[in-house]
Design a protein around this motif. Sequence first.
Motif, PDB file in Angstrom:
ATOM      1  N   GLY A   1       0.794  -1.216   0.000  1.00 55.32           N
ATOM      2  CA  GLY A   1       0.000   0.000   0.000  1.00 55.32           C
ATOM      3  C   GLY A   1       0.824   1.262   0.000  1.00 55.32           C
ATOM      4  O   GLY A   1       0.436   2.278  -0.559  1.00 55.32           O
ATOM      5  N   THR A   2       1.978   1.236   0.621  1.00 52.76           N
ATOM      6  CA  THR A   2       2.755   2.467   0.720  1.00 52.76           C
ATOM      7  C   THR A   2       3.986   2.470  -0.157  1.00 52.76           C
ATOM      8  O   THR A   2       4.454   3.508  -0.582  1.00 52.76           O
ATOM      9  N   GLY A   3       4.522   1.286  -0.459  1.00 54.53           N
ATOM     10  CA  GLY A   3       5.719   1.221  -1.294  1.00 54.53           C
ATOM     11  C   GLY A   3       6.941   1.807  -0.633  1.00 54.53           C
ATOM     12  O   GLY A   3       7.816   2.334  -1.306  1.00 54.53           O
ATOM     13  N   VAL A   4       7.026   1.743   0.705  1.00 54.24           N
ATOM     14  CA  VAL A   4       8.144   2.395   1.368  1.00 54.24           C
ATOM     15  C   VAL A   4       8.909   1.481   2.307  1.00 54.24           C
ATOM     16  O   VAL A   4       9.737   1.946   3.094  1.00 54.24           O
ATOM     17  N   SER A   5       8.673   0.181   2.256  1.00 51.37           N
ATOM     18  CA  SER A   5       9.357  -0.704   3.204  1.00 51.37           C
ATOM     19  C   SER A   5      10.679  -1.171   2.632  1.00 51.37           C
ATOM     20  O   SER A   5      10.753  -2.163   1.934  1.00 51.37           O
ATOM     21  N   ALA A   6      11.731  -0.407   2.861  1.00 52.14           N
ATOM     22  CA  ALA A   6      13.049  -0.779   2.358  1.00 52.14           C
ATOM     23  C   ALA A   6      13.802  -1.587   3.405  1.00 52.14           C
ATOM     24  O   ALA A   6      13.552  -1.490   4.586  1.00 52.14           O
ATOM     25  N   ALA A   7      14.723  -2.428   2.931  1.00 48.59           N
ATOM     26  CA  ALA A   7      15.546  -3.218   3.842  1.00 48.59           C
ATOM     27  C   ALA A   7      16.925  -3.364   3.227  1.00 48.59           C
ATOM     28  O   ALA A   7      17.162  -2.966   2.097  1.00 48.59           O
ATOM     29  N   LEU A   8      17.849  -3.932   4.013  1.00 46.79           N
ATOM     30  CA  LEU A   8      19.192  -4.139   3.503  1.00 46.79           C
ATOM     31  C   LEU A   8      19.180  -5.118   2.344  1.00 46.79           C
ATOM     32  O   LEU A   8      18.382  -6.038   2.307  1.00 46.79           O
ATOM     33  N   LEU A   9      20.082  -4.893   1.381  1.00 49.89           N
ATOM     34  CA  LEU A   9      20.182  -5.774   0.231  1.00 49.89           C
ATOM     35  C   LEU A   9      21.040  -6.979   0.573  1.00 49.89           C
ATOM     36  O   LEU A   9      21.700  -7.025   1.589  1.00 49.89           O
ATOM     37  N   GLY A  10      21.038  -7.934  -0.318  1.00 52.94           N
ATOM     38  CA  GLY A  10      21.902  -9.089  -0.125  1.00 52.94           C
ATOM     39  C   GLY A  10      21.211 -10.404  -0.320  1.00 52.94           C
ATOM     40  O   GLY A  10      21.838 -11.452  -0.243  1.00 52.94           O
ATOM     41  N   SER A  11      19.885 -10.385  -0.606  1.00 48.41           N
ATOM     42  CA  SER A  11      19.183 -11.643  -0.820  1.00 48.41           C
ATOM     43  C   SER A  11      19.591 -12.235  -2.153  1.00 48.41           C
ATOM     44  O   SER A  11      19.906 -11.543  -3.100  1.00 48.41           O
ATOM     45  N   CYS A  12      19.473 -13.546  -2.263  1.00 49.81           N
ATOM     46  CA  CYS A  12      19.793 -14.201  -3.525  1.00 49.81           C
ATOM     47  C   CYS A  12      18.748 -13.875  -4.581  1.00 49.81           C
ATOM     48  O   CYS A  12      18.976 -14.106  -5.761  1.00 49.81           O
ATOM     49  N   THR A  13      17.575 -13.332  -4.187  1.00 53.38           N
ATOM     50  CA  THR A  13      16.563 -12.990  -5.177  1.00 53.38           C
ATOM     51  C   THR A  13      16.880 -11.692  -5.881  1.00 53.38           C
ATOM     52  O   THR A  13      16.199 -11.322  -6.815  1.00 53.38           O
TER      53      THR A  13
ATOM     54  N   PRO B   1      15.164  -1.341  -2.596  1.00 56.14           N
ATOM     55  CA  PRO B   1      15.282   0.035  -2.091  1.00 56.14           C
ATOM     56  C   PRO B   1      14.001   0.830  -2.317  1.00 56.14           C
ATOM     57  O   PRO B   1      13.286   0.631  -3.306  1.00 56.14           O
ATOM     58  N   LYS B   2      13.739   1.733  -1.400  1.00 56.17           N
ATOM     59  CA  LYS B   2      12.505   2.514  -1.429  1.00 56.17           C
ATOM     60  C   LYS B   2      12.263   3.192  -2.784  1.00 56.17           C
ATOM     61  O   LYS B   2      11.135   3.147  -3.311  1.00 56.17           O
ATOM     62  N   PRO B   3      13.261   3.838  -3.390  1.00 60.39           N
ATOM     63  CA  PRO B   3      13.005   4.466  -4.694  1.00 60.39           C
ATOM     64  C   PRO B   3      12.603   3.453  -5.767  1.00 60.39           C
ATOM     65  O   PRO B   3      11.775   3.754  -6.619  1.00 60.39           O
TER      66      PRO B   3
END
Length: 370
Positions: free
Chosen positions: A11-23, A264-266
């Motif tokens: 709904g908000t498109g703002v939940s960013a987290a650290l990168l590094g997943s295999c996806t 990332p959020k952007p």
Amino acid sequence: MQRRRLLQAAGTGVSAALLGSCTIRRAGSTSGSSLPSLRWRMATSWPHALDTIFGGAETVSRRVAELSDGRFQIQPFAAGELVPGLEVLEAVQSGSVECGHTASYYYVGKNPALAFGTAVPFGLTAQQQNAWLYEGGGLDAINAVYADFGVVSFPAGNTGAQMGGWFKRRLDGPESLRGLKMRIPGLGGKVMAALGVNVQVLPGGEIYLALDRGAIDAAEWTGPYDDEKLGLARAARYYYYPGWWEPGPTLTALVNHQAWRRLPKPYQAMFSTACQEANLAMLSRYEALNAAALKRLIKGGTELVNYGEAILTAAAKASEQLLADMAAGDRSFREIHDQWRGFRIQVQGWNAVNEYSLSRFTYGAGGAGR
């Protein structure tokens, strides 16, 4: 808890987290920017040849790349290139691809409430469907269902009101439907089954051969432009209307939740914006292309036939009974159905005043539209 987290993310498109997943696939570093270069894969339910509906996936991919200055790349794949056309949800859920482009009603066997994410028989027009999804709480409701699959969804296309399908022989009332083998998915297929049709679900790329070789007696796809491209007029002569089961069907972009929350959020904002553009662009293009395609089909020998009052009345009654039975038997379906039904009553009441009254005159004997 899981549903609440997914709804907040979508709904908000703002939940960013650290990168590094295999996806997340890194395409290399980009100087002058703190944003990473990423590559995603998008599985779709469409063949390349259907440039308008496959174009929804291409629009999302192209706009994300443009908005990110080439740092966020999404490669769309046609049905069958990565996974079969009717298994996009499974691929996104498992994380074998980060995202997909498909129709929610292909997966009513997993949860019948997903039908509302595409279209319900005798339901909402394209504009009404968009109003419900974006402003009437519909998208939150659909994403509450998708949360159980670890997936976030975004409207990313709409074909507009569809046609009623191709038949090898003329129909003569509801009884003539009994025993017919017809390709038709979603709740429309369930209504047809209630009317005695032997329902088949096939991806778009398989419809022509099945119809041409007699494996099925009838088939629906979208409308004149795509149906012409599939060659359906060469396999059946009678083109029925209206497509009462899909008055305004939404196509959907699905994103694996873990991939989404690490984005990332952007990039989340870019993806969401690109999906909205695809939703509008597809509908606009179909509206522009279908009229000319229908004229070509008729000139080539296609016979345009209305379903008629008897069949439409029987289908409408069967649809209402189906929705009532499904609401009584499934809680998640009932919750969405009741909310959707309230919105439908409200928006149709308004449109009866501001649109239908004008359309009735414009397309009637006194209107210039004739």
